[in-house]
Design a protein around this motif. Structure first.
Motif, PDB file in Angstrom:
ATOM      1  N   GLY A  47      -8.124  10.966  -0.033  1.00  0.00           N
ATOM      2  CA  GLY A  47      -7.545   9.635   0.065  1.00  0.00           C
ATOM      3  C   GLY A  47      -7.094   9.336   1.475  1.00  0.00           C
ATOM      4  O   GLY A  47      -7.441  10.060   2.416  1.00  0.00           O
ATOM      5  N   SER A  48      -6.336   8.257   1.659  1.00  0.00           N
ATOM      6  CA  SER A  48      -5.713   7.799   2.907  1.00  0.00           C
ATOM      7  C   SER A  48      -6.598   6.905   3.761  1.00  0.00           C
ATOM      8  O   SER A  48      -7.816   6.853   3.592  1.00  0.00           O
ATOM      9  CB  SER A  48      -5.228   8.976   3.773  1.00  0.00           C
ATOM     10  N   CYS A  49      -5.937   6.247   4.723  1.00  0.00           N
ATOM     11  CA  CYS A  49      -6.642   5.337   5.630  1.00  0.00           C
ATOM     12  C   CYS A  49      -7.580   6.081   6.558  1.00  0.00           C
ATOM     13  O   CYS A  49      -8.402   5.477   7.237  1.00  0.00           O
ATOM     14  CB  CYS A  49      -5.634   4.520   6.430  1.00  0.00           C
ATOM     15  N   THR A  50      -7.468   7.404   6.607  1.00  0.00           N
ATOM     16  CA  THR A  50      -8.354   8.184   7.463  1.00  0.00           C
ATOM     17  C   THR A  50      -9.704   8.398   6.792  1.00  0.00           C
ATOM     18  O   THR A  50     -10.752   8.223   7.412  1.00  0.00           O
ATOM     19  CB  THR A  50      -7.715   9.563   7.760  1.00  0.00           C
TER      20      THR A  50
ATOM     21  N   SER B   8       1.706   3.546  12.490  1.00  0.00           N
ATOM     22  CA  SER B   8       1.076   4.157  13.664  1.00  0.00           C
ATOM     23  C   SER B   8      -0.448   4.217  13.579  1.00  0.00           C
ATOM     24  O   SER B   8      -1.122   4.228  14.600  1.00  0.00           O
ATOM     25  CB  SER B   8       1.647   5.557  13.879  1.00  0.00           C
ATOM     26  N   HIS B   9      -1.005   4.241  12.376  1.00  0.00           N
ATOM     27  CA  HIS B   9      -2.463   4.338  12.261  1.00  0.00           C
ATOM     28  C   HIS B   9      -3.179   3.004  12.430  1.00  0.00           C
ATOM     29  O   HIS B   9      -4.377   2.889  12.149  1.00  0.00           O
ATOM     30  CB  HIS B   9      -2.849   5.029  10.955  1.00  0.00           C
ATOM     31  N   THR B  10      -2.444   2.005  12.901  1.00  0.00           N
ATOM     32  CA  THR B  10      -3.057   0.724  13.245  1.00  0.00           C
ATOM     33  C   THR B  10      -4.168   0.917  14.282  1.00  0.00           C
ATOM     34  O   THR B  10      -5.072   0.091  14.403  1.00  0.00           O
ATOM     35  CB  THR B  10      -1.970  -0.239  13.747  1.00  0.00           C
TER      36      THR B  10
ATOM     37  N   VAL C 191      -3.771  -0.867   4.269  1.00  0.00           N
ATOM     38  CA  VAL C 191      -3.910  -1.876   5.321  1.00  0.00           C
ATOM     39  C   VAL C 191      -5.091  -1.605   6.255  1.00  0.00           C
ATOM     40  O   VAL C 191      -5.833  -2.518   6.598  1.00  0.00           O
ATOM     41  CB  VAL C 191      -2.566  -2.051   6.081  1.00  0.00           C
ATOM     42  N   HIS C 192      -5.291  -0.342   6.628  1.00  0.00           N
ATOM     43  CA  HIS C 192      -6.336  -0.051   7.612  1.00  0.00           C
ATOM     44  C   HIS C 192      -7.726   0.082   6.988  1.00  0.00           C
ATOM     45  O   HIS C 192      -8.712   0.269   7.677  1.00  0.00           O
ATOM     46  CB  HIS C 192      -5.979   1.216   8.404  1.00  0.00           C
ATOM     47  N   VAL C 193      -7.778   0.020   5.670  1.00  0.00           N
ATOM     48  CA  VAL C 193      -9.070  -0.050   4.989  1.00  0.00           C
ATOM     49  C   VAL C 193      -9.355  -1.516   4.681  1.00  0.00           C
ATOM     50  O   VAL C 193     -10.458  -2.027   4.875  1.00  0.00           O
ATOM     51  CB  VAL C 193      -9.061   0.785   3.687  1.00  0.00           C
TER      52      VAL C 193
ATOM     53  N   MET D  61      -0.737  10.355  -1.884  1.00  0.00           N
ATOM     54  CA  MET D  61      -0.308  11.684  -1.450  1.00  0.00           C
ATOM     55  C   MET D  61      -0.409  11.904   0.065  1.00  0.00           C
ATOM     56  O   MET D  61      -0.073  12.975   0.553  1.00  0.00           O
ATOM     57  CB  MET D  61      -1.139  12.720  -2.185  1.00  0.00           C
ATOM     58  N   CYS D  62      -0.833  10.878   0.795  1.00  0.00           N
ATOM     59  CA  CYS D  62      -0.833  11.006   2.258  1.00  0.00           C
ATOM     60  C   CYS D  62       0.601  11.120   2.745  1.00  0.00           C
ATOM     61  O   CYS D  62       0.887  11.826   3.700  1.00  0.00           O
ATOM     62  CB  CYS D  62      -1.508   9.802   2.901  1.00  0.00           C
ATOM     63  N   VAL D  63       1.504  10.413   2.060  1.00  0.00           N
ATOM     64  CA  VAL D  63       2.893  10.362   2.517  1.00  0.00           C
ATOM     65  C   VAL D  63       3.874  10.488   1.346  1.00  0.00           C
ATOM     66  O   VAL D  63       5.058  10.697   1.542  1.00  0.00           O
ATOM     67  CB  VAL D  63       3.127   9.071   3.352  1.00  0.00           C
TER      68      VAL D  63
ATOM     69  N   ASP E 108       0.806  -1.224   0.000  1.00  0.00           N
ATOM     70  CA  ASP E 108       0.000   0.000   0.000  1.00  0.00           C
ATOM     71  C   ASP E 108       0.845   1.283   0.000  1.00  0.00           C
ATOM     72  O   ASP E 108       0.564   2.218  -0.734  1.00  0.00           O
ATOM     73  CB  ASP E 108      -0.991   0.022   1.180  1.00  0.00           C
ATOM     74  N   HIS E 109       1.927   1.307   0.790  1.00  0.00           N
ATOM     75  CA  HIS E 109       2.661   2.559   0.969  1.00  0.00           C
ATOM     76  C   HIS E 109       3.349   3.051  -0.315  1.00  0.00           C
ATOM     77  O   HIS E 109       3.434   4.241  -0.549  1.00  0.00           O
ATOM     78  CB  HIS E 109       3.695   2.421   2.085  1.00  0.00           C
ATOM     79  N   TYR E 110       3.856   2.114  -1.103  1.00  0.00           N
ATOM     80  CA  TYR E 110       4.640   2.512  -2.285  1.00  0.00           C
ATOM     81  C   TYR E 110       3.925   2.244  -3.606  1.00  0.00           C
ATOM     82  O   TYR E 110       4.497   2.467  -4.670  1.00  0.00           O
ATOM     83  CB  TYR E 110       5.987   1.781  -2.290  1.00  0.00           C
TER      84      TYR E 110
HETATM   85  S1  SF4 Z   1      -1.424   7.281   7.270  1.00  0.00           S
HETATM   86 FE1  SF4 Z   1      -1.139   7.533   5.100  1.00  0.00          FE
HETATM   87  S2  SF4 Z   1       0.767   6.442   4.716  1.00  0.00           S
HETATM   88 FE2  SF4 Z   1       0.055   5.732   6.708  1.00  0.00          FE
HETATM   89  S3  SF4 Z   1      -1.196   3.898   6.258  1.00  0.00           S
HETATM   90 FE3  SF4 Z   1      -2.560   5.659   6.270  1.00  0.00          FE
HETATM   91  S4  SF4 Z   1      -2.696   6.273   4.129  1.00  0.00           S
HETATM   92 FE4  SF4 Z   1      -0.895   5.005   4.346  1.00  0.00          FE
END
Ligand code: SF4
Lengths: 465, 213
Positions: free
Chosen positions: A347-350, A131-133, A110-112, A409-411, A63-65
């Motif tokens: 976007g992002s897991c948030t 950390s967003h686990t 991963v967190h979705v 673009m989250c990271v 997911d990250h890359y």
């Molecule tokens: S915070 Fe951003 S980089 Fe980390 S898992 Fe969530 S979407 Fe991916």
């Protein structure tokens, strides 16, 4: 009579293998997610020539890359980025770990992905080198991020040493006003308590406003626990949790589900349970909230103005505030709604689950975005679902790009970056200096607020649209 | 892991709060293998200007910074991302100890796992220490056995969890510690599986499916 206990204690105690003299618990881990960044941990394992203890409880996720413009590995231009994805594939293959890889139809952040596949369940202890686990706590599991040494430890032993954190109850009572979301609740409490306000604590979110949240919104709330410094966030499972889980690929089914539910229903804090800290918010007082600075604690309701260093009593804080304004290119006292943006990111897991995309699309429908931007769904499944509903058309017609799923673009690890000096309204979780790219300026807010900013070309109040 | 008992070394003042792990090592450097040495990436974007030139006025660019092994910072140091690379960057630069009023939880455990001491000092004491150091690296004495920091006239008590202190003093490694409990783990795993039968691969569990490479 037994001592009244919290939900957190119940789950923790069920996983405690041993307690050391100094009070550290050796905990059993039910689910361990690894991603491209976990290579340091695999290397540690290989150095010591250790096998993975429980490959069946370990899950690999790209997911990250991952690129958001293609699902073909060979089309990734940057050899180092490609190498990160290949390395994960090599490591999972070598150890017999299931992989949700680049072109797997189940791929996602991963967190979705965890909740979506039913891997996330009440009462579990879940970890990941991310950390967003904390996100997964929305199901009543204890879930937290760990570092590479700890990842190696879990790989080698399926256990982890931890000291029991303190516990805080964050009670949100009442009704949220229309258009106010879990993101606004989170930014509000973080602004109030500080980015380290919940440090050393596990948070349990309670109250009528929390009960009313959908599972997607609960995931958003728990996701942001770490931004207030908390070790993790939990929400007691209820019918909404069970309904969400029914029929998910990895969720128990039939009789096993009945057995599981009987246990899951016991996962609540006893009425008399004691917390180390209690914080209460009134849901009706929470407004649409945005960040203006470089820490998630730098958040204010959209109808406010950028703080003024001259009004800061403490010289150090005044200096740091001025430094923040310089980095963000803002002036003291400027109205938040006067802040012009150059880009948006949804976007992002948030905030990239189906509900988030629906909220953004509802604002963008029939409108044009004044700035360019990317929509990167939280998972490939979310992408398909959104396309089935025609949300992709809405984003495209508004002038935004409809991409493949990933952290994006989250990271910026995959190369999706905000240019230096550019200002981005973003549904993500961190407005740290350089997070979205060197010199990038990030404003965090809910998906509907990002959509409103896109339409206006500046930060905007969703209530006025 | 190399044990720490005390450090008598140069300390760099970094008078900033919320120095998050994204700043400690920007994400773009995390593709590199550790063997390249992560010290060069430490606080990269604070150390360099937009054109990539080192900022002479930044503390880590001070001629003596390379000899320093202690960093003094303001609150919430190491918040954010769980990236252990942030600790690798500090350690590879030469740091063995960071002193701050508070740390990100994941950062501190990562630090301890790499023999980097996260010493917590009350905010007032940090301010006194920063004042003592001024703008340049200065000598400090950090004693982990007594949990005290001495510098000039200052003699300050810091805190660290007792478990972490023991680990750092002995240079212990968790995996070795855990192996002594192998039997208990095996017993627990069997009992746990019996207590949670629904966690066995459920009928719908797709298991490992075809990979993409
Ligand atoms: S915070 Fe951003 S980089 Fe980390 S898992 Fe969530 S979407 Fe991916």
């Amino acid at each position: 009579m037994t001592m009244p206990t919290t939900l957190f204690d119940k789950v923790w105690d069920a996983h405690e293998i041993h307690r050391s003299e100094s009070g550290q618990s050796l905990l059993w881990i039910d689910r361990h997610f690894v991603h491209e960044g976990s290579f340091h941990a695999f290397n540690k394992l290989h150095e010591r020539e250790l096998p993975v203890a429980r490959p069946d409880l370990t899950f690999g996720i790209a997911d990250h890359y991952v690129p958001t413009l293609t699902r073909h590995l060979e089309e990734i231009g940057d050899a180092k980025v490609r190498g990160m994805i290949e390395q994960l594939s090599d490591n999972t293959t070598r150890h017999g770990i299931a992989l949700f890889g680049l072109n797997d139809p189940r791929q996602g952040i991963v967190h979705v992905l965890g909740p979506e596949q039913g891997l996330t369940q009440p009462g579990l202890l879940m970890v990941c080198g991310d950390s967003h686990t904390s996100t997964h706590g929305a199901f009543g599991s204890i879930a937290f991020g760990i570092g590479a040494s700890e990842v190696a430890h879990v790989l080698a032993t399926q256990t982890l040493w931890q000291s029991r954190p303190k516990q805080m109850r964050l009670n949100v009572e009442g009704r949220l006003a229309p258009g106010i979301t879990a993101k606004d609740i989170a930014l509000t409490w973080i602004a109030r308590l500080g980015a380290d306000g919940a440090r050393g604590h596990a948070i349990e979110y309670t109250g009528s406003a929390i009960r009313d949240l959908s599972m997607e919104a609960r995931l958003t709330l728990c996701n942001l626990s770490i931004e207030g410094g908390a070790r993790c966030g939990v929400i007691a499972p209820d019918e909404a949790t069970f309904d969400y889980l029914r029929g998910r690929p990895y969720a128990p089914q039939g009789e096993a589900l009945e057995q599981a539910m009987a246990y899951w229903r016991t996962l609540t804090s006893d009425p008399e349970a004691r917390f180390d800290r209690e914080v209460t918010l009134d849901a009706s007082e929470i407004g649409p909230t945005v960040t203006w600075g470089v820490s998630p604690e730098d958040a204010l309701p959209i109808d406010q103005a950028v703080p003024d260093p001259a009004r800061e009593q403490d010289a150090n804080r005044a200096r740091q505030l001025q430094d923040t304004l310089d980095y963000m290119g803002l002036s003291a006292g400027q109205k938040l709604t006067d802040i012009a943006i150059q880009r948006v990111f949804i976007g992002s897991c948030t905030n990239a689950r189906i509900e988030d995309l629906r909220a953004a699309a509802a604002v963008l429908k029939g409108r044009r975005s004044k700035v360019p931007g990317i929509v990167a769904p939280g998972s490939t499944q979310v992408k398909r679902e959104a396309e089935a509903e025609g949300l992709d058309r809405i984003f495209l017609e508004a002038g935004l790009e409809w991409r493949e799923s990933g952290c994006s673009m989250c990271v910026g690890m995959n190369g999706d970056l905000v240019a230096s000096g550019e200002r981005c309204a973003s549904t993500t979780n961190r407005n740290f200096k350089g997070r979205q790219g060197p010199g990038a300026r990030t404003h965090l807010m809910s998906p509907a607020m990002v959509a409103a900013a896109a339409v206006a070309g500046h930060l905007a109040d969703i209530r006025e649209l | 892991m190399e044990p720490i008992r005390h450090l008598d070394a140069l300390a760099c003042p970094l008078a900033q709060a919320n120095v998050d792990t994204d700043q400690l090592i920007p994400a773009r450097f995390m593709k590199e293998p550790r063997s390249v040495g992560y010290g060069q990436f430490l606080l990269h974007d604070l150390r360099h200007d937009a054109s990539g030139k080192p900022r002479g006025d930044f503390i880590l660019e001070h001629p003596e910074a390379r000899q320093a092994s202690i960093l003094v910072a303001r609150r919430n140091f190491g918040a954010g991302s769980s990236r252990e690379a942030a600790v690798y960057a500090l350690v590879d630069f030469g740091f063995r100890c960071v002193i701050a009023p508070s740390f990100g939880d994941i950062f501190s455990s990562n630090a301890v796992n790499n023999g980097l001491l996260p010493a917590t000092l009350p905010e007032e004491d940090i301010e006194r220490l920063l004042e003592h150091l001024g703008d340049t690296p200065g000598r400090l004495h950090v004693d982990l056995e007594t949990c005290r920091i001495r510098a000039g006239e200052l003699d300050l008590a810091f805190t660290i969890s007792p478990t972490w202190r023991t680990k750092l003093l002995n240079g212990w490694d968790d995996i070795d510690m855990t192996r002594q409990h192998e039997e208990a783990i095996t017993r627990f795993a069997a009992d746990y599986a019996a207590r949670h039968p629904w966690l066995k691969a459920s009928p719908g569990d797709p298991g490992v499916i075809a990979r993409d490479f």
